[in-house]
Design a protein around this motif. Structure first.
Motif, PDB file in Angstrom:
ATOM      1  N   ALA A 106       0.834  -1.199   0.000  1.00  0.00           N
ATOM      2  CA  ALA A 106       0.000   0.000   0.000  1.00  0.00           C
ATOM      3  C   ALA A 106       0.873   1.256   0.000  1.00  0.00           C
ATOM      4  O   ALA A 106       0.560   2.240  -0.684  1.00  0.00           O
ATOM      5  CB  ALA A 106      -0.936   0.003   1.203  1.00  0.00           C
ATOM      6  N   GLY A 107       1.977   1.231   0.737  1.00  0.00           N
ATOM      7  CA  GLY A 107       2.890   2.366   0.722  1.00  0.00           C
ATOM      8  C   GLY A 107       3.503   2.593  -0.647  1.00  0.00           C
ATOM      9  O   GLY A 107       3.571   3.715  -1.145  1.00  0.00           O
ATOM     10  N   GLY A 108       3.942   1.511  -1.283  1.00  0.00           N
ATOM     11  CA  GLY A 108       4.476   1.625  -2.640  1.00  0.00           C
ATOM     12  C   GLY A 108       3.419   2.082  -3.626  1.00  0.00           C
ATOM     13  O   GLY A 108       3.707   2.846  -4.553  1.00  0.00           O
ATOM     14  N   ALA A 109       2.186   1.633  -3.425  1.00  0.00           N
ATOM     15  CA  ALA A 109       1.084   2.016  -4.313  1.00  0.00           C
ATOM     16  C   ALA A 109       0.781   3.501  -4.202  1.00  0.00           C
ATOM     17  O   ALA A 109       0.492   4.150  -5.208  1.00  0.00           O
ATOM     18  CB  ALA A 109      -0.161   1.197  -3.973  1.00  0.00           C
ATOM     19  N   VAL A 110       0.850   4.035  -3.004  1.00  0.00           N
ATOM     20  CA  VAL A 110       0.613   5.469  -2.810  1.00  0.00           C
ATOM     21  C   VAL A 110       1.671   6.270  -3.565  1.00  0.00           C
ATOM     22  O   VAL A 110       1.359   7.238  -4.268  1.00  0.00           O
ATOM     23  CB  VAL A 110       0.596   5.830  -1.310  1.00  0.00           C
ATOM     24  CG1 VAL A 110       0.680   7.322  -1.095  1.00  0.00           C
ATOM     25  CG2 VAL A 110      -0.658   5.274  -0.651  1.00  0.00           C
ATOM     26  N   LEU A 111       2.922   5.851  -3.461  1.00  0.00           N
ATOM     27  CA  LEU A 111       3.998   6.574  -4.144  1.00  0.00           C
ATOM     28  C   LEU A 111       3.883   6.432  -5.662  1.00  0.00           C
ATOM     29  O   LEU A 111       4.025   7.419  -6.398  1.00  0.00           O
ATOM     30  CB  LEU A 111       5.353   6.075  -3.646  1.00  0.00           C
ATOM     31  CG  LEU A 111       5.629   6.323  -2.154  1.00  0.00           C
ATOM     32  CD1 LEU A 111       6.947   5.687  -1.746  1.00  0.00           C
ATOM     33  CD2 LEU A 111       5.625   7.797  -1.840  1.00  0.00           C
ATOM     34  N   LEU A 112       3.616   5.224  -6.147  1.00  0.00           N
ATOM     35  CA  LEU A 112       3.464   5.003  -7.584  1.00  0.00           C
ATOM     36  C   LEU A 112       2.247   5.749  -8.124  1.00  0.00           C
ATOM     37  O   LEU A 112       2.308   6.393  -9.177  1.00  0.00           O
ATOM     38  CB  LEU A 112       3.337   3.503  -7.878  1.00  0.00           C
ATOM     39  CG  LEU A 112       3.187   3.085  -9.327  1.00  0.00           C
ATOM     40  CD1 LEU A 112       4.417   3.485 -10.132  1.00  0.00           C
ATOM     41  CD2 LEU A 112       2.964   1.591  -9.417  1.00  0.00           C
ATOM     42  N   GLY A 113       1.128   5.688  -7.402  1.00  0.00           N
ATOM     43  CA  GLY A 113      -0.077   6.393  -7.818  1.00  0.00           C
ATOM     44  C   GLY A 113       0.106   7.902  -7.837  1.00  0.00           C
ATOM     45  O   GLY A 113      -0.468   8.597  -8.678  1.00  0.00           O
ATOM     46  N   THR A 114       0.930   8.416  -6.930  1.00  0.00           N
ATOM     47  CA  THR A 114       1.188   9.855  -6.896  1.00  0.00           C
ATOM     48  C   THR A 114       1.948  10.306  -8.136  1.00  0.00           C
ATOM     49  O   THR A 114       1.657  11.366  -8.698  1.00  0.00           O
ATOM     50  CB  THR A 114       1.961  10.229  -5.618  1.00  0.00           C
ATOM     51  OG1 THR A 114       1.179   9.826  -4.489  1.00  0.00           O
ATOM     52  CG2 THR A 114       2.231  11.708  -5.540  1.00  0.00           C
ATOM     53  N   VAL A 115       2.897   9.500  -8.579  1.00  0.00           N
ATOM     54  CA  VAL A 115       3.637   9.843  -9.796  1.00  0.00           C
ATOM     55  C   VAL A 115       2.671   9.905 -10.986  1.00  0.00           C
ATOM     56  O   VAL A 115       2.710  10.845 -11.786  1.00  0.00           O
ATOM     57  CB  VAL A 115       4.772   8.832 -10.051  1.00  0.00           C
ATOM     58  CG1 VAL A 115       5.419   9.061 -11.412  1.00  0.00           C
ATOM     59  CG2 VAL A 115       5.816   8.918  -8.948  1.00  0.00           C
ATOM     60  N   GLY A 116       1.785   8.917 -11.088  1.00  0.00           N
ATOM     61  CA  GLY A 116       0.788   8.933 -12.165  1.00  0.00           C
ATOM     62  C   GLY A 116      -0.158  10.111 -12.059  1.00  0.00           C
ATOM     63  O   GLY A 116      -0.543  10.707 -13.069  1.00  0.00           O
ATOM     64  N   PHE A 117      -0.535  10.475 -10.833  1.00  0.00           N
ATOM     65  CA  PHE A 117      -1.439  11.605 -10.628  1.00  0.00           C
ATOM     66  C   PHE A 117      -0.780  12.917 -11.023  1.00  0.00           C
ATOM     67  O   PHE A 117      -1.403  13.770 -11.662  1.00  0.00           O
ATOM     68  CB  PHE A 117      -1.897  11.658  -9.164  1.00  0.00           C
ATOM     69  CG  PHE A 117      -2.836  12.784  -8.862  1.00  0.00           C
ATOM     70  CD1 PHE A 117      -4.151  12.733  -9.277  1.00  0.00           C
ATOM     71  CD2 PHE A 117      -2.410  13.902  -8.171  1.00  0.00           C
ATOM     72  CE1 PHE A 117      -5.035  13.779  -9.007  1.00  0.00           C
ATOM     73  CE2 PHE A 117      -3.274  14.942  -7.892  1.00  0.00           C
ATOM     74  CZ  PHE A 117      -4.589  14.880  -8.317  1.00  0.00           C
ATOM     75  N   VAL A 118       0.478  13.097 -10.657  1.00  0.00           N
ATOM     76  CA  VAL A 118       1.191  14.329 -11.022  1.00  0.00           C
ATOM     77  C   VAL A 118       1.285  14.440 -12.541  1.00  0.00           C
ATOM     78  O   VAL A 118       1.046  15.515 -13.111  1.00  0.00           O
ATOM     79  CB  VAL A 118       2.585  14.375 -10.364  1.00  0.00           C
ATOM     80  CG1 VAL A 118       3.436  15.482 -10.937  1.00  0.00           C
ATOM     81  CG2 VAL A 118       2.452  14.542  -8.858  1.00  0.00           C
ATOM     82  N   ALA A 119       1.594  13.330 -13.208  1.00  0.00           N
ATOM     83  CA  ALA A 119       1.648  13.348 -14.679  1.00  0.00           C
ATOM     84  C   ALA A 119       0.279  13.687 -15.265  1.00  0.00           C
ATOM     85  O   ALA A 119       0.179  14.450 -16.238  1.00  0.00           O
ATOM     86  CB  ALA A 119       2.134  12.003 -15.201  1.00  0.00           C
ATOM     87  N   LEU A 156       3.728   4.030   5.573  1.00  0.00           N
ATOM     88  CA  LEU A 156       3.290   2.646   5.386  1.00  0.00           C
ATOM     89  C   LEU A 156       4.460   1.714   5.092  1.00  0.00           C
ATOM     90  O   LEU A 156       4.513   0.586   5.591  1.00  0.00           O
ATOM     91  CB  LEU A 156       2.251   2.572   4.269  1.00  0.00           C
ATOM     92  CG  LEU A 156       0.884   3.181   4.580  1.00  0.00           C
ATOM     93  CD1 LEU A 156       0.028   3.241   3.321  1.00  0.00           C
ATOM     94  CD2 LEU A 156       0.178   2.366   5.664  1.00  0.00           C
ATOM     95  N   LEU A 157       5.407   2.170   4.286  1.00  0.00           N
ATOM     96  CA  LEU A 157       6.579   1.342   3.996  1.00  0.00           C
ATOM     97  C   LEU A 157       7.414   1.084   5.246  1.00  0.00           C
ATOM     98  O   LEU A 157       7.835  -0.048   5.500  1.00  0.00           O
ATOM     99  CB  LEU A 157       7.440   1.997   2.911  1.00  0.00           C
ATOM    100  CG  LEU A 157       6.901   1.912   1.495  1.00  0.00           C
ATOM    101  CD1 LEU A 157       7.733   2.775   0.559  1.00  0.00           C
ATOM    102  CD2 LEU A 157       6.898   0.472   1.004  1.00  0.00           C
ATOM    103  N   VAL A 158       7.657   2.128   6.023  1.00  0.00           N
ATOM    104  CA  VAL A 158       8.427   1.970   7.253  1.00  0.00           C
ATOM    105  C   VAL A 158       7.664   1.107   8.248  1.00  0.00           C
ATOM    106  O   VAL A 158       8.263   0.245   8.929  1.00  0.00           O
ATOM    107  CB  VAL A 158       8.790   3.356   7.860  1.00  0.00           C
ATOM    108  CG1 VAL A 158       9.352   3.238   9.258  1.00  0.00           C
ATOM    109  CG2 VAL A 158       9.769   4.070   6.938  1.00  0.00           C
ATOM    110  N   LEU A 159       6.370   1.296   8.354  1.00  0.00           N
ATOM    111  CA  LEU A 159       5.560   0.475   9.247  1.00  0.00           C
ATOM    112  C   LEU A 159       5.641  -0.994   8.874  1.00  0.00           C
ATOM    113  O   LEU A 159       5.746  -1.859   9.755  1.00  0.00           O
ATOM    114  CB  LEU A 159       4.095   0.954   9.210  1.00  0.00           C
ATOM    115  CG  LEU A 159       3.125   0.274  10.157  1.00  0.00           C
ATOM    116  CD1 LEU A 159       3.516   0.557  11.594  1.00  0.00           C
ATOM    117  CD2 LEU A 159       1.723   0.737   9.890  1.00  0.00           C
ATOM    118  N   SER A 160       5.651  -1.300   7.572  1.00  0.00           N
ATOM    119  CA  SER A 160       5.734  -2.700   7.155  1.00  0.00           C
ATOM    120  C   SER A 160       7.093  -3.305   7.494  1.00  0.00           C
ATOM    121  O   SER A 160       7.209  -4.521   7.671  1.00  0.00           O
ATOM    122  CB  SER A 160       5.449  -2.833   5.672  1.00  0.00           C
ATOM    123  OG  SER A 160       6.532  -2.361   4.902  1.00  0.00           O
TER     124      SER A 160
END
Length: 163
Positions: A106-119, A156-160
Motif C-alpha cells: 500500500a505504501g508503494g502504491a501510494v507513491l506510484l499512484g502519486t507519480v501517475g497523478f502528477v503526470a 506505510l513502507l516503514v511500518l511494514s
C-alpha cells in the motif's frame, strides 16, 4: 483540497477504486499461483516483470487521475501492480507475512499512484489551454497532495518493515 482527493465525481472515484481493488486481488492471486506452480523468477525475467508492473501501475494511476482528478483513485491504480508482492506469502500460507507485505505494498502504491497523478495533472493543465476542461489543481495544491502522499507512502513502507 477535498475535490482533488475525492475527484470530480465521488461515484466515478468509487468505480475506479472498486475496479482497481478487484484487479489487485486478481494480480495477487495470479502471482501466488505463479509462485506455487512455476517458482521464483530470476535475472532479466524478474526485472522485465517489475518494469511491466510499474508501467501498468503508472498507466492506471494516470488514467484515473486524468479522467476524474482524484488522487485516491490514482493510489488505487498504483495498488494493482503492487499487490503482486502479496502473492508469495499467500502461496506459502503465511497470512501474517501477507498482511505485513500488504501494508508495504500500500505504501508503494501510494507513491506510484502519486507519480501517475502528477503526470495526469500536468497533462490536464496542458490540455486545458486548448479545450474547455475543469480547472486543474494549482501547483501549490498539487505540492500539498504530493507531500501528503510521500508522508503516507513512506509511513506505510516503514511500518511494514517494523511490524
Amino acid at each position: 483540497m477535498r475535490e482533488h482527493i475525492v475527484g470530480r465525481s465521488r461515484r466515478l472515484t468509487g468505480y475506479f477504486c472498486g475496479i482497481a481493488f478487484g484487479l489487485a486481488v486478481l494480480v495477487a492471486g495470479l502471482e501466488a499461483a505463479r509462485v506455487q506452480f512455476l517458482g521464483d523468477l530470476g535475472g532479466a525475467t524478474l526485472y522485465g516483470y517489475v518494469a511491466i508492473g510499474l508501467l501498468g501501475g503508472l498507466v492506471l494511476s494516470f488514467v484515473a487521475g486524468y479522467l476524474n482528478g482524484s488522487i485516491l483513485a490514482s493510489w488505487a491504480g498504483g495498488f494493482v501492480p503492487a499487490a503482486a508482492r502479496v502473492g508469495p506469502p499467500l502461496a506459502d500460507g503465511a497470512l501474517r507475512d501477507a498482511a505485513t507485505t500488504l501494508v508495504g505494498s500500500a505504501g508503494g502504491a501510494v507513491l506510484l499512484g502519486t507519480v501517475g497523478f502528477v503526470a495526469a495533472v500536468e497533462k490536464h493543465r496542458h490540455d486545458s489551454r486548448t479545450a474547455e476542461l475543469p480547472e486543474p489543481p494549482s501547483r501549490f495544491a498539487l505540492l500539498q497532495l504530493v507531500v501528503l502522499a510521500v508522508f503516507l507512502g513512506t509511513t506505510l513502507l516503514v511500518l511494514s518493515l517494523f511490524v
